[in-house]
Design a protein around this motif. Structure first.
Motif, PDB file in Angstrom:
ATOM      1  N   ASN A 161      89.169  85.302  65.120  1.00 18.07           N
ATOM      2  CA  ASN A 161      89.530  85.149  63.803  1.00 18.07           C
ATOM      3  C   ASN A 161      90.796  84.968  63.138  1.00 18.07           C
ATOM      4  N   TYR A 162      90.303  84.046  61.487  1.00 20.09           N
ATOM      5  CA  TYR A 162      91.687  83.832  61.417  1.00 20.09           C
ATOM      6  C   TYR A 162      91.216  83.771  59.704  1.00 20.09           C
ATOM      7  N   PRO A 163      92.775  83.761  58.955  1.00 21.70           N
ATOM      8  CA  PRO A 163      92.399  83.944  57.433  1.00 21.70           C
ATOM      9  C   PRO A 163      91.887  82.052  57.436  1.00 21.70           C
ATOM     10  N   VAL A 164      90.793  81.957  55.543  1.00 21.83           N
ATOM     11  CA  VAL A 164      90.893  81.327  55.399  1.00 21.83           C
ATOM     12  C   VAL A 164      91.182  80.721  53.695  1.00 21.83           C
ATOM     13  N   ALA A 165      91.741  80.340  53.707  1.00 16.76           N
ATOM     14  CA  ALA A 165      92.725  79.990  52.023  1.00 16.76           C
ATOM     15  C   ALA A 165      91.454  79.549  50.932  1.00 16.76           C
ATOM     16  N   LYS A 166      91.478  79.679  49.578  1.00 16.95           N
ATOM     17  CA  LYS A 166      91.026  79.613  48.509  1.00 16.95           C
ATOM     18  C   LYS A 166      92.066  79.408  47.838  1.00 16.95           C
ATOM     19  N   GLY A 167      91.171  78.469  46.604  1.00 17.80           N
ATOM     20  CA  GLY A 167      92.161  78.335  45.704  1.00 17.80           C
ATOM     21  C   GLY A 167      92.997  76.765  46.192  1.00 17.80           C
ATOM     22  N   LYS A 168      93.884  76.381  45.128  1.00 16.17           N
ATOM     23  CA  LYS A 168      94.568  75.581  44.519  1.00 16.17           C
ATOM     24  C   LYS A 168      93.795  73.782  46.156  1.00 16.17           C
ATOM     25  N   GLU A 169      92.923  73.988  45.753  1.00 18.71           N
ATOM     26  CA  GLU A 169      92.246  72.875  46.873  1.00 18.71           C
ATOM     27  C   GLU A 169      92.422  72.480  47.472  1.00 18.71           C
ATOM     28  N   ASN A 170      93.394  72.173  46.981  1.00 16.76           N
ATOM     29  CA  ASN A 170      94.657  70.504  47.969  1.00 16.76           C
ATOM     30  C   ASN A 170      95.027  71.349  48.945  1.00 16.76           C
ATOM     31  N   VAL A 171      95.928  72.243  48.806  1.00 17.47           N
ATOM     32  CA  VAL A 171      96.845  73.302  48.950  1.00 17.47           C
ATOM     33  C   VAL A 171      96.105  73.751  49.993  1.00 17.47           C
ATOM     34  N   ALA A 172      95.351  74.576  50.414  1.00 18.81           N
ATOM     35  CA  ALA A 172      94.064  75.733  50.577  1.00 18.81           C
ATOM     36  C   ALA A 172      93.874  74.027  51.687  1.00 18.81           C
ATOM     37  N   LYS A 173      93.230  73.343  51.420  1.00 21.75           N
ATOM     38  CA  LYS A 173      92.996  72.455  52.791  1.00 21.75           C
ATOM     39  C   LYS A 173      93.562  72.004  53.675  1.00 21.75           C
ATOM     40  N   LYS A 174      95.520  71.388  53.368  1.00 22.09           N
ATOM     41  CA  LYS A 174      96.577  71.129  54.293  1.00 22.09           C
ATOM     42  C   LYS A 174      96.179  72.701  54.743  1.00 22.09           C
ATOM     43  N   ILE A 175      96.341  73.670  54.375  1.00 21.36           N
ATOM     44  CA  ILE A 175      96.232  75.436  55.431  1.00 21.36           C
ATOM     45  C   ILE A 175      95.584  75.428  56.364  1.00 21.36           C
ATOM     46  N   ASN A 176      94.525  75.584  55.966  1.00 18.36           N
ATOM     47  CA  ASN A 176      93.045  74.981  56.683  1.00 18.36           C
ATOM     48  C   ASN A 176      92.972  74.269  58.035  1.00 18.36           C
TER      49      ASN A 176
END
Length: 256
Positions: free
Chosen positions: A52-67
């Protein structure tokens, strides 16, 4: 003409605000579950994976790096115990864990000791300059006991970059923590850091790998085996932000 310009300006501002909202970084929880031969973990004697973990959305490039960073970290937490396993995706890691257990059962059909891999990741601090995530993990693949740990990742939410200790703290921070560590663990300030049975490499104090933020506190965690025997368990130290503010390179109190 002035009225037209005013309406146009207001429209542009509204559009800009809407675009900013679209680009805001938001998180949703994602859950992955898989069990051996569709057994029920709640009924016991069941090999399973539960993530179970958080998934980032929005700010496409930033979200991808975090995910991508979160996924890579969870893969390491679950499969890192087996150097022969090098899954590239979460799906490969989950399938591989179950497949390894199936192979184990084929080799040892009389053994029905179940395996387990669980990871619960949660956001523990979030502001415009900091995103801190705590990964509470437990794996058991046979043997005398399983292994539980808490690991942290600290992100710059503006770029998606993972902060290093050098990004976060001044060089004096280590000395501050060591002095406090010795006091709390009853290690004389003038004695070797390992004089009471610690396992610091090269007899030199070092900060824990895992440092995170929660509820306006700084959390330092040494997981089992990191600096002491397994029986010593996890060692955790907390500091109020006021205590360590002079050692921070970034002012996390700034909000927008």
């Amino acid at each position: 003409m002035k009225k037209f310009l005013f309406v146009l300006l207001a429209s542009l501002m509204l559009f800009a605000c809407e675009e900013e909202k679209k680009e805001a970084l938001v998180f949703t929880n994602y859950n992955v579950e898989k069990a051996y031969e569709k057994c029920n973990p709640e009924k016991g004697n069941c090999t399973f994976v539960n993530l179970n973990y958080p998934v980032a959305k929005g700010k496409e490039n930033v979200a991808k790096k975090i995910n991508d960073s979160i996924e890579a970290h969870i893969i390491q937490l679950v499969s890192g115990f087996n150097p022969d396993d090098k899954p590239e995706t979460m799906e490969e890691m989950v399938d591989g864990f179950i497949a390894n257990y199936a192979s184990y059962r084929e080799d040892f059909p009389d053994s029905d000791i179940p395996w387990e891999a669980t990871v619960f990741a949660e956001i523990t601090e979030e502001n415009p300059k900091l995103l801190s995530i705590d990964f509470n993990a437990y794996t058991f693949t046979g043997g005398a006991h399983g292994y539980g740990s808490n690991t942290y990742m600290n992100f710059n939410p503006e770029t998606g970059k993972v902060y290093t200790h050098k990004d976060l703290f001044t060089s004096e921070f280590k000395d501050f923590v060591e002095k406090d560590f010795r006091k709390k663990e009853d290690i004389p300030q003038d004695k070797n850091i390992n004089s009471t049975g610690m396992f610091f490499e090269n007899d030199e104090f070092h900060l824990p790998v895992n440092i995170g933020f929660r509820d306006d506190k700084l959390i330092l965690t040494y997981n089992p085996y990191e600096i002491a025997a397994y029986a010593e368990g996890q060692k955790t130290y907390e500091y109020n932000m006021e205590e360590i503010s002079e050692y921070l390179k970034i002012d996390f109190s700034l909000t927008e």
